[in-house]
Scaffold this active site. Structure first.
Site, PDB file in Angstrom:
ATOM      1  N   ALA A  56      63.187  48.628  15.208  1.00 58.92           N
ATOM      2  CA  ALA A  56      63.690  47.635  16.154  1.00 58.92           C
ATOM      3  C   ALA A  56      64.945  47.031  15.552  1.00 58.92           C
ATOM      4  CB  ALA A  56      62.651  46.553  16.412  1.00 58.92           C
ATOM      5  N   TYR A  90      62.491  43.076  31.287  1.00 57.83           N
ATOM      6  CA  TYR A  90      62.001  44.054  30.316  1.00 57.83           C
ATOM      7  C   TYR A  90      61.948  45.457  30.929  1.00 57.83           C
ATOM      8  CZ  TYR A  90      59.831  45.954  26.205  1.00 57.83           C
ATOM      9  OH  TYR A  90      59.607  46.707  25.080  1.00 57.83           O
TER      10      TYR A  90
END
Length: 399
Positions: free
Chosen positions: A142, A239
C-alpha cells in the site's frame, strides 16, 4: 544511544512519530492472539511483500505461528534521525524479528522499494541462496506512489470518485473527541485514474510473478495472493466505484490473466477480499473511519474479526485445511462477517444520522481512535510513556 522521552506529534489522521516500545507491544499482542499450531512436513517458503503493517503483517505472523513458514519479507521503512523517530513499521519489523529469533524461525527482512527492479534482483538472489522455490507469494503493498521500472515515471495515486463530485459525512477528532463533519471531493480525471491503477493495480504483482518464474523459483503448486477490498455500498462512491475501485478491478483482472497465462499448469493466483480494519492505509480514505466506527458499534467486540483472525482463516484455506471460500468472480472472501445483511442494515440505519448515532453510542469512534493511535505505538496499554526510550533501533540483520 538515542534514549529520549517522546510524545505523539499528530495532525489529523497522521502521526509523524512513533513509539518503539508501543510498536513492540502491539506486535507481541498480535503474535499472542494467534493460536499456535505444530505444522507437519516441510516448512513452506513464503515471499511476503508488505510485512510491516496491516494485513501483510498479520498474514506473515499467522504463517509463522501456525505453519512454520520461512522466507523473505519486504517493507520500505525509514530509520529516523537524531531528531525524529523511525517509522512505526520499522519498529514493528524489529520487534517481529526479535520474536522470530526467540523461536528459531528462519525469515529475512529486506528494507527496500518493492516496486524497484534492483529490489527484485536482490530478493531473488536471497531466495535462491537461502530458501529455494517459493510456495506462497503474498502481495500486500500500500503506497501513495510508484515508480514504473520500465519508464522511470513516478505515478501518484489519488482517492477520488469518478464521474461526479462526492459529498459524505466523515469522522473527525478534536483532541480525541469524535465529531461528524463533511468531506467533499471533486471527481478524478482520466490521468489521475490511470495513475492510481499504475500504483495500486496488478502490474507490479505480475512483474513479481514473472520474475520468480524466470528465475526458476516457482515451487510446485505455487500460490500467490493479492489483498483487495470491496466494502459496503455506503462507501462505494469513494471506494469501489472510485479510483481505488478501478485499481482493485485491475488487480482482480490480473489474477485471471496470471491463471490463464503465466501460471497455467504452474500455480494459481487469487485476490483476497479482506474485511474492514483500522490500518494506516484505510484511515486515509474519506468516510471509511466513520463507516468502520459505526460497523464496530453494530457488531461489537464479539462480532468483529481482527486482521489476525482473518489471516488465520486465509492460511487455513490456501493450505487446504479448509475449503476455499470463493465468490462468483473467483475471489477468496474473508469479509462475510462485515457484509452480512444484518451488519450492513445496522450501519445503513446509523448512517442516516451519524451525529446522533455517535452521540448515543460513542464506543465505536472511541475504539477507532485508540486503534488508530496504536498503529504508531501510542495509547498501548502497559507502556510507560513517561520514561525515556531508545529510538535508534537497528533493522534486523544489521548492527
Amino acid at each position: 544511544m538515542s534514549k529520549q522521552q517522546i510524545t505523539p506529534k499528530q495532525r489529523g489522521y497522521l502521526i509523524v512519530n512513533s513509539h518503539p516500545t508501543g510498536c513492540e507491544t502491539t506486535v507481541e499482542r498480535l503474535w499472542q492472539s494467534i493460536e499456535p499450531a505444530r505444522p507437519a512436513g516441510r516448512a513452506p517458503v513464503a515471499l511476503v511483500l508488505g510485512t510491516s503493517a496491516g494485513y501483510g503483517q498479520s498474514i506473515l505472523l499467522a504463517g509463522l505461528r501456525r505453519h512454520g513458514i520461512r522466507g523473505v519479507g519486504v517493507a520500505y521503512e525509514n530509520a529516523g534521525t537524531e531528531r525524529r523517530t523511525a517509522t512505526a513499521g520499522w519498529y514493528r519489523t524489529a520487534a517481529t524479528a526479535q520474536l522470530l529469533e526467540d523461536t528459531g524461525a528462519d525469515f529475512t527482512f529486506v528494507n527496500a522499494d518493492a516496486y524497484a527492479d534492483p529490489t527484485r534482483t536482490r530478493v531473488l538472489e536471497l531466495l535462491a541462496e537461502k530458501y529455494g522455490p517459493v510456495d506462497y507469494l503474498i502481495y500486500s503493498l500500500a503506497s501513495p506512489r510508484r515508480t514504473d521500472p520500465a519508464t522511470g515515471e513516478v505515478h501518484h495515486s489519488v482517492i477520488k470518485p469518478l464521474g461526479e463530485a462526492y459529498s459524505s459525512p466523515s469522522l473527525l477528532f478534536d483532541e480525541g473527541t469524535a465529531t461528524v463533519g463533511t468531506v467533499e471531493l471533486a471527481p478524478a480525471d482520466e490521468q489521475e485514474q490511470a495513475a492510481t491503477v499504475k500504483v495500486m493495480g496488478g502490474e507490479d504483482w505480475a512483474l513479481w510473478c514473472r520474475a520468480l518464474a524466470d528465475a526458476g523459483l516457482l515451487a510446485e503448486d505455487f500460490t500467490t495472493l493479492a489483498l483487495s477490498y470491496v466494502g459496503s455500498d455506503i462507501t462505494a462512491p469513494v471506494y469501489r466505484r472510485g479510483t481505488i475501485g478501478t485499481a482493485k478491478e485491475h488487480l482482480e483482472a490480473t489474477a485471471h490473466d496470471l491463471n490463464a497465462g503465466l501460471l497455467t499448469g504452474r500455480g494459481r493466483a487469487f485476490t483476497v477480499v479482506a474485511g474492514a480494519a483500522v490500518t494506516q492505509a484505510s484511515t486515509a480514505i474519506p468516510s471509511i473511519a466513520l463507516y468502520t466506527s459505526l460497523l464496530r458499534n453494530v457488531l461489537g467486540a464479539e462480532g468483529w474479526r481482527t486482521t489476525a483472525d482473518q489471516a488465520v482463516d486465509l492460511w487455513q484455506q490456501i493450505t487446504g485445511a479448509q475449503p476455499l471460500n470463493l465468490d462468483d468472480e473467483g475471489r477468496i472472501r474473508l469479509d462475510d462477517w462485515e457484509m452480512a445483511q444484518a451488519a450492513q442494515d445496522g450501519v445503513r440505519k446509523l448512517w442516516e444520522d451519524p451525529a446522533t448515532a455517535l452521540a448515543a453510542d460513542p464506543a465505536g469512534p472511541t475504539w477507532f481512535y485508540r486503534q488508530f493511535r496504536e498503529l504508531y505505538g501510542w495509547d498501548v496499554p502497559g507502556v510507560e510513556y513517561g520514561a525515556p526510550v531508545e529510538t535508534a533501533v537497528p533493522w534486523p540483520g544489521t548492527d
